[in-house]
Enzyme design. Structure first.
Site: not given
Ligand SMILES: [Zn+2]
Length: 149
Positions: A16, A25, A29, A31, A75, A135
């Site tokens: 996201h 952020c 990137h 998670h 994904h 997260e």
């Molecule tokens: Zn993030």
């Protein structure tokens, strides 16, 4: 009768970007998310029913959460719908799996959305008690039905 909580754990990979955020952020990137789904209900007391003694078949819960959340978000790249058309088009060229969310895709907003999506597909005698969305290994958000009445 006694009410019992059941929890099932799920994992998915998602990337996201947080539009307008004042830190790293804001960049795309990813998670490895962990989602824990806790439901509450009364165990069935019916000797002639195949689900006797169960609040809910873990398999049924798994199917609902996989269909509504995991299969949809795994994904994917999730970005806010408010991103510019140029950004949307650019990311769209790089991936087949992109979701434009109507909200900033933070852990908090995702868990709120997930709660609504899971709740409405549970059987009438079962309630969503809580969700926990990890997260990172040290950061998570929690949603409790009791906080949102
Ligand atoms: Zn993030």
């Amino acid at each position: 009768m006694t009410r019992i909580r059941l929890t099932k754990e799920f994992k998915f990979e998602m990337s996201h970007a947080l539009k307008g955020y004042d830190g790293l952020c804001k960049n795309i990137h990813g998670h490895s998310y962990k989602l824990r789904v806790t439901i509450i209900g009364e165990p069935l007391n019916n000797q002639n029913h195949p689900k006797n003694g169960m609040v809910m078949d873990f398999g049924d819960l798994k199917r609902i959460v996989n269909r509504e959340i995991i299969d949809v978000y795994d994904h994917t790249v999730v970005i806010s719908n408010s991103e510019s058309d140029a950004v949307k088009e650019g990311i769209g060229k790089a991936t087949e799996r992109i979701i434009f969310s109507p909200y900033q895709p933070t852990c908090e907003n995702l868990i709120d959305d997930f709660a609504e999506k899971i709740s409405k597909h549970l059987p009438d005698n079962i309630s969503l008690y809580s969700l926990r969305l990890d997260e990172t290994a040290s950061s998570y958000a929690e949603w409790y039905a009791s906080d949102n009445v």
